[in-house]
Design a protein around this motif. Sequence first.
Motif, PDB file in Angstrom:
ATOM      1  N   ALA A  12       0.835  -1.202   0.000  1.00  0.00           N
ATOM      2  CA  ALA A  12       0.000   0.000   0.000  1.00  0.00           C
ATOM      3  C   ALA A  12       0.871   1.255   0.000  1.00  0.00           C
ATOM      4  O   ALA A  12       0.527   2.267  -0.638  1.00  0.00           O
ATOM      5  CB  ALA A  12      -0.916  -0.012   1.226  1.00  0.00           C
ATOM      6  N   GLY A  59       0.717   3.931  -2.922  1.00  0.00           N
ATOM      7  CA  GLY A  59       0.331   5.288  -2.556  1.00  0.00           C
ATOM      8  C   GLY A  59       1.192   6.341  -3.208  1.00  0.00           C
ATOM      9  O   GLY A  59       0.772   7.497  -3.385  1.00  0.00           O
ATOM     10  N   ASN A  72      -0.124   8.199  -6.625  1.00  0.00           N
ATOM     11  CA  ASN A  72      -1.011   9.366  -6.612  1.00  0.00           C
ATOM     12  C   ASN A  72      -0.294  10.652  -6.215  1.00  0.00           C
ATOM     13  O   ASN A  72      -0.844  11.744  -6.388  1.00  0.00           O
ATOM     14  CB  ASN A  72      -2.181   9.118  -5.645  1.00  0.00           C
ATOM     15  N   ARG A  73       0.928  10.535  -5.670  1.00  0.00           N
ATOM     16  CA  ARG A  73       1.645  11.725  -5.209  1.00  0.00           C
ATOM     17  C   ARG A  73       2.794  12.117  -6.123  1.00  0.00           C
ATOM     18  O   ARG A  73       3.385  13.182  -5.950  1.00  0.00           O
ATOM     19  CB  ARG A  73       2.175  11.497  -3.788  1.00  0.00           C
ATOM     20  N   VAL A  78       4.403   7.789   4.186  1.00  0.00           N
ATOM     21  CA  VAL A  78       3.555   6.602   4.279  1.00  0.00           C
ATOM     22  C   VAL A  78       2.577   6.800   5.433  1.00  0.00           C
ATOM     23  O   VAL A  78       2.837   7.569   6.362  1.00  0.00           O
ATOM     24  CB  VAL A  78       4.391   5.323   4.511  1.00  0.00           C
ATOM     25  N   GLU A  79       1.456   6.091   5.381  1.00  0.00           N
ATOM     26  CA  GLU A  79       0.455   6.223   6.451  1.00  0.00           C
ATOM     27  C   GLU A  79       0.954   5.618   7.751  1.00  0.00           C
ATOM     28  O   GLU A  79       0.721   6.155   8.833  1.00  0.00           O
ATOM     29  CB  GLU A  79      -0.852   5.556   6.024  1.00  0.00           C
TER      30      GLU A  79
END
Length: 330
Positions: free
Chosen positions: A26, A30, A33-34, A150-151
């Motif tokens: 993930a 991710g 999109n950035r 990162v989340e």
Amino acid sequence: MSFDPVKFDPAQALALAHATFEIEAAAVLGLKNRVGPEFARAVQLALNCKGRVVVMGMGKSGHIGRKIAATLASTGTPSMFVHPAEASHGDLGMITAADVLFAISNSGEVQELTSILPAVKRQGVPLLAMSGALQSTLARHADIVLDSSVEKEACPLNLAPTASTTAQLALGDALAVALLDARGFKEEDFARSHPGGALGRKLLTHVSDVMRSGDAVPAVGRRTGFTELMREMSNKGLGAAAVVDDERRVLGIFTDGDLRRLIEKGVDLRASTAEEVMHPGPRTLRSDALAVDAVILMEQYRITSVLVVDDQGVLCGALNSNDLLRAKVI
């Protein structure tokens, strides 16, 4: 800290492994999109660099930085890793105004990096940063910032750099891939920086490097008797012999396979000449051809020996599959 093997839970270990894969996957996805215009600007900055891309990072980011620097260097972008702690004690002199500094830090607040930024800026060195904190000291000083945030980490404590370093690595690979494409980097270029590898051997080894030459090449004249032909083949151990004219231009070839086929047909070979039993117009290669071309030729026509000629068709060498195996081309 002690470990009690009785309390080890294999199912928990497997669950954590699966969770790690999901979290890190993930984190990489991710990035998609950035990554935007600033990524293209980073590629352009590296392309315009007249010196080297100097990669820096502390701790785990430093380990990732070393790998990124190695990947860049092996794919056409001159690069090296400089440890930021050593930079503040003299190694900063390794960086010139012609270079680009590529600093990696998830927090963007690593003291060893931030303390050398003023000196770098005074030299006029462009600063490319990769950070998970876009408002950090490192990000504010950078000319271009790549967002590697990162989340969460895969570490259950959310402490050990795991997902963040995976994202850094993927972003560094993406930069290297974009650069090699922009430079028109080809397999041959990769082989030149990897001469010891399998690809290097295949793309840098020429027929002249592996072929037999001089007296090691089995060759007879067209009127040579069959007994002498077989003696030449046996002595040279190629499994074949070239049949040549008086100027050593190749007329044909006689192989172990030809011998078996003639015996099966019941042909009386004792009175035959080389010209009568040879296979005319054999497949040949030039000495400046790649050795891998010999492999392709052998596989395509199901042969085990190839004669090597010059541009006039004059015999100058020979090789078989064993020669290519010894050279580790196949």
